[in-house]
Enzyme design. Sequence first.
Site, PDB file in Angstrom:
ATOM      1  N   SER A 114     -31.109 -24.467  -3.651  1.00 56.54           N
ATOM      2  CA  SER A 114     -30.151 -23.370  -3.483  1.00 56.54           C
ATOM      3  C   SER A 114     -30.624 -22.051  -4.088  1.00 56.54           C
ATOM      4  O   SER A 114     -30.075 -21.012  -3.773  1.00 56.54           O
ATOM      5  CB  SER A 114     -28.797 -23.751  -4.089  1.00 56.54           C
ATOM      6  OG  SER A 114     -28.903 -23.897  -5.484  1.00 56.54           O
ATOM      7  N   HIS A 153     -27.459 -20.806 -10.660  1.00 54.69           N
ATOM      8  CA  HIS A 153     -27.176 -19.783  -9.650  1.00 54.69           C
ATOM      9  C   HIS A 153     -27.158 -18.398 -10.286  1.00 54.69           C
ATOM     10  O   HIS A 153     -27.062 -18.254 -11.500  1.00 54.69           O
ATOM     11  CB  HIS A 153     -25.847 -20.047  -8.947  1.00 54.69           C
ATOM     12  CG  HIS A 153     -25.947 -21.098  -7.878  1.00 54.69           C
ATOM     13  ND1 HIS A 153     -24.856 -21.544  -7.192  1.00 54.69           N
ATOM     14  CD2 HIS A 153     -27.004 -21.780  -7.384  1.00 54.69           C
ATOM     15  CE1 HIS A 153     -25.232 -22.466  -6.316  1.00 54.69           C
ATOM     16  NE2 HIS A 153     -26.533 -22.626  -6.430  1.00 54.69           N
ATOM     17  N   ASP A 162     -19.862 -19.230  -4.873  1.00 53.79           N
ATOM     18  CA  ASP A 162     -19.661 -20.583  -5.412  1.00 53.79           C
ATOM     19  C   ASP A 162     -18.205 -20.975  -5.651  1.00 53.79           C
ATOM     20  O   ASP A 162     -17.951 -21.993  -6.291  1.00 53.79           O
ATOM     21  CB  ASP A 162     -20.403 -20.720  -6.750  1.00 53.79           C
ATOM     22  CG  ASP A 162     -21.905 -20.689  -6.593  1.00 53.79           C
ATOM     23  OD1 ASP A 162     -22.392 -20.834  -5.462  1.00 53.79           O
ATOM     24  OD2 ASP A 162     -22.586 -20.525  -7.613  1.00 53.79           O
TER      25      ASP A 162
END
Length: 200
Positions: free
Chosen positions: A55, A95, A144
Amino acid sequence: MFSDELKTFRRLGFRHFLLQILNFASVIASGLMLWKGLGLILNTESPIVVVLSGSMEPAFYRGDLLFLTNPPGQRYHTGDITVYRIPGAEIPIVHRVLETRDVFIPFDNSTENRIVNNRLAKLKLPPGEHQLMLTKGDNNHVDDIDLYRGLEWLDRRHIIGKVRGFLPYIGYVTIAMNDFPQLKYALLGGLGLLAVIQRE
């Protein structure tokens, strides 16, 4: 292959066996103390993590080893790469911060406080100033929020740390041991056996 070691082990006896077990235990304890000490110095529960998905490509690839810090007074900014864990989720997520927002939770029970608290009730923030964050994987198309398990924002307590450096592909050993538990047990068993039968 191990015939000489077994003969030596029989000759030295049970006392040598106990000494080797203690040596092995001290190596394990030293590693754990180093891990916890590093965590205390860097103010993070996990100073080193492994990227488990794609990701964050092209910034980080699966198997990259990340080094984290989480200084208590430091603010996070848009573009910072963080590692966070949502309560109830087992695996931390790596992230990038997409957006930050500062909120102040009043100390009194005014109408303004009830409105703010209703909007942020799921975060259960104490009174005071808080920085909230929204994150997104570089290789993902959406933010997210769906990963937050009902939360709209991340609070500072969800953040494990900020990425400060990385080593590419070194973490594949950890991924292999998680994907194939037999490999992990064989490796640990082999190391334990070597520690017990070594002569020194």
